[in-house]
Scaffold this active site. Structure first.
Site: not given
Ligand code: AMP
Length: 113
Positions: A33, A103, A94, A99, A88, A101
């Site tokens: 991340d 965590h 949240g 896409h 999330n 993912h």
């Molecule tokens: P969410 O709130 O579950 O959609 O989490 C999205 C996550 O993507 C956040 O923890 C961001 O820090 C992470 N994120 C956004 N852009 C990038 C990126 N280019 N490379 C790695 N992580 C990213």
């Protein structure tokens, strides 16, 4: 907070945006991340474009299950004996990046994402 207009993870999968890759299979990609909330903070994503886990169903649930398998394999690779998983789901859950993912966080993570 609203869904980002652009799916940045699709661009990472396509190689248009770089990532710090940890793990990859034909169907899964995992990378660190960019804004870590724990000492280790990895995002595990399916290469197939699912916007949210609300799209899971009787036909595709194994594809979602692969995210958990990937987490176990990554833990083994990094020598992690325990970790936290968080997802999330949907804008109202949240989720920011549209896409799917998962965590994966080291145990020092102790705050909402
Ligand atoms: P969410 O709130 O579950 O959609 O989490 C999205 C996550 O993507 C956040 O923890 C961001 O820090 C992470 N994120 C956004 N852009 C990038 C990126 N280019 N490379 C790695 N992580 C990213």
């Amino acid at each position: 907070m609203t869904f980002m207009e652009k799916n940045i993870f699709a661009e990472i999968i396509a190689g248009k945006i770089p990532c710090d890759k940890v793990y990859e299979t034909d169907t899964i990609l995992a990378f660190y991340d960019i804004n870590p909330k724990a000492k280790i903070h990895i995002l595990i994503i399916p290469k197939k474009e699912y916007q949210t886990a609300l799209e899971v169903n009787e036909e595709n649930f194994a594809e979602f299950g692969e995210l958990f398998l990937a987490a176990k394999n990554i833990a083994k690779k990094l020598g992690m004996t325990g970790y936290k998983l968080h997802m999330n789901v949907g804008e109202d859950g949240g989720q920011i990046v549209p896409h799917v993912h998962l965590h994966m966080l080291s145990p020092d993570y102790n705050a909402p994402l």
